[in-house]
Structures are given as structure tokens and as C-alpha cells.
Motif scaffolding. Structure first.
Motif, PDB file in Angstrom:
ATOM      1  N   ILE A  60      -3.123   2.579  -3.855  1.00  0.00           N
ATOM      2  CA  ILE A  60      -3.120   3.908  -3.250  1.00  0.00           C
ATOM      3  C   ILE A  60      -4.202   3.992  -2.171  1.00  0.00           C
ATOM      4  CG2 ILE A  60      -3.443   6.377  -3.669  1.00  0.00           C
ATOM      5  CD1 ILE A  60      -2.481   5.920  -6.532  1.00  0.00           C
ATOM      6  N   VAL A  61      -3.813   4.484  -0.980  1.00  0.00           N
ATOM      7  CA  VAL A  61      -4.757   4.630   0.133  1.00  0.00           C
ATOM      8  C   VAL A  61      -4.632   6.050   0.696  1.00  0.00           C
ATOM      9  CG1 VAL A  61      -4.665   2.182   0.732  1.00  0.00           C
ATOM     10  CG2 VAL A  61      -3.076   3.778   1.831  1.00  0.00           C
ATOM     11  N   PRO A  62      -5.638   6.528   1.434  1.00  0.00           N
ATOM     12  CA  PRO A  62      -5.543   7.854   2.063  1.00  0.00           C
ATOM     13  C   PRO A  62      -4.444   7.886   3.114  1.00  0.00           C
ATOM     14  CG  PRO A  62      -7.814   7.058   2.030  1.00  0.00           C
ATOM     15  CD  PRO A  62      -6.952   5.900   1.656  1.00  0.00           C
ATOM     16  N   VAL A  63      -3.993   9.084   3.459  1.00  0.00           N
ATOM     17  CA  VAL A  63      -2.940   9.233   4.470  1.00  0.00           C
ATOM     18  C   VAL A  63      -3.423   8.822   5.856  1.00  0.00           C
ATOM     19  CG1 VAL A  63      -1.755  11.050   3.189  1.00  0.00           C
ATOM     20  CG2 VAL A  63      -3.518  11.674   4.866  1.00  0.00           C
ATOM     21  N   THR A  64      -4.740   8.697   6.034  1.00  0.00           N
ATOM     22  CA  THR A  64      -5.302   8.290   7.326  1.00  0.00           C
ATOM     23  C   THR A  64      -5.488   6.777   7.429  1.00  0.00           C
ATOM     24  OG1 THR A  64      -7.485   8.723   6.389  1.00  0.00           O
ATOM     25  CG2 THR A  64      -6.504  10.473   7.715  1.00  0.00           C
ATOM     26  N   HIS A  65      -5.123   6.040   6.386  1.00  0.00           N
ATOM     27  CA  HIS A  65      -5.310   4.584   6.366  1.00  0.00           C
ATOM     28  C   HIS A  65      -4.536   3.924   7.511  1.00  0.00           C
ATOM     29  CE1 HIS A  65      -5.927   0.602   4.507  1.00  0.00           C
ATOM     30  NE2 HIS A  65      -4.689   0.351   4.914  1.00  0.00           N
ATOM     31  N   LEU A  95      -2.817  16.035   0.613  1.00  0.00           N
ATOM     32  CA  LEU A  95      -2.720  15.540   1.985  1.00  0.00           C
ATOM     33  C   LEU A  95      -4.080  14.983   2.399  1.00  0.00           C
ATOM     34  CD1 LEU A  95      -0.996  15.109   4.484  1.00  0.00           C
ATOM     35  CD2 LEU A  95      -1.589  17.421   5.236  1.00  0.00           C
ATOM     36  N   LEU A  96      -5.083  15.858   2.501  1.00  0.00           N
ATOM     37  CA  LEU A  96      -6.454  15.430   2.749  1.00  0.00           C
ATOM     38  C   LEU A  96      -7.341  15.949   1.616  1.00  0.00           C
ATOM     39  CD1 LEU A  96      -6.639  16.156   6.582  1.00  0.00           C
ATOM     40  CD2 LEU A  96      -6.390  13.914   5.491  1.00  0.00           C
ATOM     41  N   ILE A 127       0.853  -1.191   0.000  1.00  0.00           N
ATOM     42  CA  ILE A 127       0.000   0.000   0.000  1.00  0.00           C
ATOM     43  C   ILE A 127       0.887   1.239   0.000  1.00  0.00           C
ATOM     44  CG2 ILE A 127      -2.056  -1.025   1.061  1.00  0.00           C
ATOM     45  CD1 ILE A 127      -1.050  -0.051   3.780  1.00  0.00           C
ATOM     46  N   ILE A 128       0.351   2.320  -0.567  1.00  0.00           N
ATOM     47  CA  ILE A 128       1.081   3.590  -0.628  1.00  0.00           C
ATOM     48  C   ILE A 128       0.100   4.729  -0.371  1.00  0.00           C
ATOM     49  CG2 ILE A 128       0.769   3.706  -3.155  1.00  0.00           C
ATOM     50  CD1 ILE A 128       3.440   5.206  -3.305  1.00  0.00           C
ATOM     51  N   ASP A 129       0.490   5.678   0.473  1.00  0.00           N
ATOM     52  CA  ASP A 129      -0.395   6.823   0.718  1.00  0.00           C
ATOM     53  C   ASP A 129      -0.353   7.768  -0.467  1.00  0.00           C
ATOM     54  OD1 ASP A 129       1.358   9.405   1.350  1.00  0.00           O
ATOM     55  OD2 ASP A 129       2.354   7.710   2.318  1.00  0.00           O
ATOM     56  N   HIS A 130      -1.430   8.560  -0.660  1.00  0.00           N
ATOM     57  CA  HIS A 130      -1.503   9.356  -1.877  1.00  0.00           C
ATOM     58  C   HIS A 130      -0.570  10.563  -1.882  1.00  0.00           C
ATOM     59  CE1 HIS A 130      -5.404  10.899   0.210  1.00  0.00           C
ATOM     60  NE2 HIS A 130      -4.420  11.681   0.558  1.00  0.00           N
TER      61      HIS A 130
END
Length: 496
Positions: A206-211, A283-284, A169-172
Motif C-alpha cells: 500500500i502506497v499514498p495516492v501521491t506515490h 484520499l489524503l 503497488i496499490i494506492d490506499h
């Protein structure tokens, strides 16, 4: 009391800091990173060694917090690393880092065939050899055996999360820094994948930074001695430096100088410049970071001190003494200028072939002039980014400063004088680790909103600009800018 752990994994150092819910630092641990840099073009790290350091620091902090309620662990990592992984999930390469410029030819080809402009409009990132997109192209053309065996192309953070949770997984935000994510859709860009010559399944999800992930593998549950503590994937060190500095609006900017440097602001939606001079990272949903990073910060002072003064800068006090020496001569270094592009440059010129230049030497210049010109050159390069950031409109009233340079009051004052802005020192233990903690509280639900968290951050001393010195600096800066333009076509010839 709830505790959040912010882990900042940079190029030079790893910092793991435990915060109480009132943002008080309970404890922190730091380790240095070993970088492999046998030439000016090659810059790598052994991913297994970095993983061992991260694991060791996390375990050390968790053991010291035993019995205390840890809400989660959130991660900040450096951008632009890439590792080729085989189908047994083993690295085929070291982590190729942001400072590696071996893919200059591939990058230039994308610029020459018109793809750079198209990709910038879609990804929000100017083309440069730092980008994993260009590095993958380099591997394909120079290491075809490795390229053909590669099952995945991942960053250091992805490598860590796979080891811990066996998921790619990777944050966006980190995905945005690859040059391969569509910033408008937060999905992999088909055009970028085609340019790289890879398939989407060769990249992480790709996942959100809050994952968050909680199900550590059995061996890591035993190693860390924890059960079900959320690991929040977090963001990039650049985005989180803004957050940790409390910069949440366009009338504020964050300036960081460590090994390298950056100037950034926060905006509510993607916004790209007419020319591809600045990046824009998500970021968000309503928080985007716009700005530019430079390759040459404190590393330039280390280079000068080591090679011309036979001094090793091994502590903040060593840097402070060098800056003090620079201030024994007047602003402008008596007409001596320095282009600080020792490792090429990212924003705003995005020229990997650019190199360092001392200009204007005369027989009256001595060592303090060269130290001052070196220091001013670093600051001019950052001011060049700021000018692009505020080209059409300058809403910025205050700059929040973080990084090792804030330990030197004369250096911070010089930034204030050059930028002609109030500069406030961020009083956080580490802006990126603090930003990771703030994001962690929000991601775990310990805080119901994100932006208001910044109001609780401690701010340090404020520096005010000296108008007379600003005038002097602007005369020098005009020459600084025109000097690069005069030499722009000569740098590639020199490189060849």
C-alpha cells in the motif's frame, strides 16, 4: 507552461486528457471498454485488452505533446476489480468487476456470522459482493485450483503498474475499496485477510495516492518514447470525481451519474455511520471521501430503451431525447414507481439480491409514464444515499453534478427538485480525469497545496429546486423506500 495528463480508466470508457497548468484542456482521447457480462451475476474484463487500450491512448496523447513539458501522468481507476495472478506474473482470471455478484453467498455468510459489522468498523466499507474480499472468498470455494496457484490478488490498476514498472503497488484509496484495508491505520486488515483466507504477501504494497514511479521498463520507455516522466499512482474514480468537481468540504456534495452513480462529500477524518450504509475512503491525510455508490444509473435507461422501445442509446443526444419524452408527463408519473435495482444494489441497502420492480401500474399509464418512472427511480435511489449522508445533520448547501447526465438540463433539474438543493454543473471535461490532474499537480510539487486548487475549476449553470415538485417527489419517495422494505425478504427467494 506545465502539462499534466489525467487518465481515467472506467468500466465503460477510458479517457486520457492533457491539461495546461491553468486547467485548460489541451487535448483528450477516449476509447470504449469491452465488458464480458453473459449473465446478471457475472461481469468481467480481459485485463490485457484494457491494458492495450490504456497504452494506446497514452501513447497517442504523448506523441501529440512531443516537445512540450509533461509534468506527470496521474491515474483514476474504477474500484473493486480483482485478478488472480500466478507466480510468473500472468493472470489466472479475467478482472472480476464491481458489478459481479457471484460472491453473494460468501458475503451473506459474513453478515450472518457477525463479521460484517466488525469489518465495517475497521475498513469503513459495508459488505457487498462487489468487494474483492468477497470475490477472493468465492474463488477459494468455487475455483480452488486457481486459488491455490494464485501468487497475488490485484486490481486492474495494479496490473498496469506491474507491467510498466514490475512492482506490485496499490494506492490506499483503491485498497480501501477492497474491504481489506484498515481505514484507521492504512494497512491491510488482519481480520479481513483471515476472512479471505490469504496472506498479506499475496496483496500489493500500500502506497499514498501521491506515490510516483519514473523507471519504466526498457520496452515501455521505447514504446511511449519518454524518459523519467512521473507516473503518479493516483486514486479511485469516485474519490477523484469529488476532487474534479471541486467538492472539498462537508457543505458541498458531488453527484455523478454515468453507467452507475454516486453521491459523496469530503470530510477531514474518517467518520462511519451507526449502520453500515455508507463507505468512507481515504484520499489524503486530512481528506476522506464519504458517501455511497449505486449500481444502477444510465445503464437502466439503456436497458429500458433497448428492451421496451427498441432504441439503442449510443450518444448523449439519444439519452437527452429519452429524458425529454419522460417530461411529457407530470412529476410523479401519475403514481407509477420503479425500483431500479436491475443489478442488485450497493448503497444504502447493500443488497445484491434486490431486483427491479414497476409498481402502481394502471390502464392510464403509457410509455412516457414508464420512461419517467424509470428516470425518477434512478434519482430516488441516489436521494436515498443522500438521506443517509445527511441523516443526523444536513450541512449540504450545494450539489456539484458530473457525468453524462449533465448534458440533459431536464434531468439535472429533476435532481435539483428531488434533492431540494442547488445543483451546479461541473464544467470540467471529465470530473475524475480532472481530479487526477489536480492530484498530479500536487503530487509532483507543481502546486504546493491541494484544496485551493479547486478554486480555479470552472463551474457551469446552476439549477434551483421547485418546491411544489419537491413535495410531489417526497410523497413518491416515501412509497419508494417502503416498497423496498416490503419486498426485502422476497428478493432472496426470487434469486433462489
Amino acid at each position: 507552461m506545465s502539462i499534466i495528463i489525467g487518465a481515467d480508466i472506467g468500466t465503460s470508457n477510458i479517457k486520457v486528457i492533457a491539461f495546461k497548468n491553468d486547467k485548460e484542456v489541451l487535448l483528450s482521447e477516449t476509447a470504449s471498454c469491452t465488458t464480458i457480462q453473459p449473465s446478471s451475476e457475472k461481469m468481467e474484463q480481459d485485463p490485457e485488452l484494457i491494458l492495450q487500450s490504456v497504452n494506446s491512448l497514452l501513447k497517442k496523447v504523448l506523441s501529440q505533446l512531443e516537445g512540450k513539458p509533461v509534468t506527470g501522468i496521474c491515474f483514476s481507476t474504477a474500484m473493486h476489480s480483482i485478478i488472480a495472478i500466478d507466480d510468473h506474473n500472468k493472470p489466472l482470471t479475467n478482472a472480476i468487476l464491481w458489478g459481479d455478484t457471484r460472491s453473494m453467498r460468501q458475503c451473506n455468510r459474513l453478515k450472518e456470522n457477525g463479521m460484517a459489522e466488525k469489518l465495517y468498523r475497521q475498513t469503513g466499507v459495508p459488505l457487498h459482493p462487489a468487494l474483492p474480499l468477497c470475490k477472493i472468498m468465492w474463488i477459494k470455494e468455487n475455483e480452488p485450483g486457481i486459488f491455490n496457484r494464485a501468487h497475488k490478488f490485484i486490481s486492474l490498476k495494479e496490473y498496469f503498474f506491474f507491467q510498466w514498472f514490475e512492482k506490485y503497488i496499490i494506492d490506499h484509496s483503491i485498497a480501501g475499496a477492497t474491504g481489506m484495508q484498515d481505514i484507521h491505520r492504512l494497512q491491510w486488515s488482519g481480520a479481513a485477510l483471515q476472512a479471505a483466507g490469504i496472506r498479506e504477501e499475496q496483496l500489493s504494497r500500500i502506497v499514498p495516492v501521491t506515490h510516483t514511479e519514473t523507471q519504466l521498463t526498457g520496452s515501455y520507455r521505447k514504446y511511449f518514447g519518454i524518459e523519467n516522466i512521473p507516473f503518479i499512482i493516483g486514486s479511485s474514480d469516485g474519490c477523484l470525481a469529488n476532487t474534479g468537481s471541486g467538492v472539498f468540504s462537508a457543505d458541498e456534495a458531488a453527484l455523478t451519474i454515468g453507467t452507475s452513480g454516486a453521491v459523496r462529500t469530503t470530510i477531514p477524518a474518517p467518520a462511519l455511520n451507526k449502520e453500515p450504509t455508507l463507505f468512507c475512503y481515504p484520499l489524503l491525510e486530512d481528506v476522506f471521501i464519504k458517501g455511497g455508490a449505486v449500481n444502477n444509473g444510465g445503464n437502466v435507461l439503456s436497458w429500458f430503451a433497448g428492451n421496451f422501445m427498441n432504441q439503442k442509446l449510443s450518444s448523449e443526444s439519444d439519452y437527452a431525447l429519452l429524458v425529454d419524452q419522460a417530461h411529457t408527463v407530470d412529476a410523479g408519473a401519475n403514481g407509477l414507481l420503479f425500483l431500479p435495482y436491475l443489478q442488485g444494489e450497493r448503497a444504502p441497502i447493500w443488497d445484491a439480491a434486490a431486483r427491479g420492480v414497476f409498481f402502481g401500474m394502471n390502464n392510464l399509464h403509457c410509455q412516457p409514464h414508464f420512461v419517467r418512472a424509470t428516470l425518477e427511480g434512478i434519482n430516488y435511489a441516489l436521494y436515498d444515499v443522500f438521506c443517509e449522508l445527511t441523516k443526523d445533520h444536513d450541512p449540504v448547501k450545494t450539489i456539484y453534478a458530473s457525468g453524462g447526465f449533465v448534458q440533459s438540463a431536464p434531468w439535472v433539474q429533476m435532481v435539483s427538485d428531488i434533492f431540494n438543493k442547488e445543483v451546479v454543473i461541473s464544467n470540467q471535461a471529465d470530473a475524475s480525469a480532472t481530479g487526477a490532474a489536480l492530484l498530479g499537480w500536487y503530487a509532483t510539487g507543481a502546486s504546493k497545496s491541494f484544496i485551493p486548487l479547486s478554486s480555479s475549476l470552472n463551474k457551469g449553470k446552476t439549477f434551483y429546486p421547485n418546491k411544489e415538485k419537491h413535495t410531489t417527489y417526497m410523497r413518491q419517495f416515501a412509497i419508494f423506500r417502503s416498497l423496498y422494505l416490503a419486498l426485502e425478504k422476497e428478493f432472496p427467494r426470487l434469486h433462489q
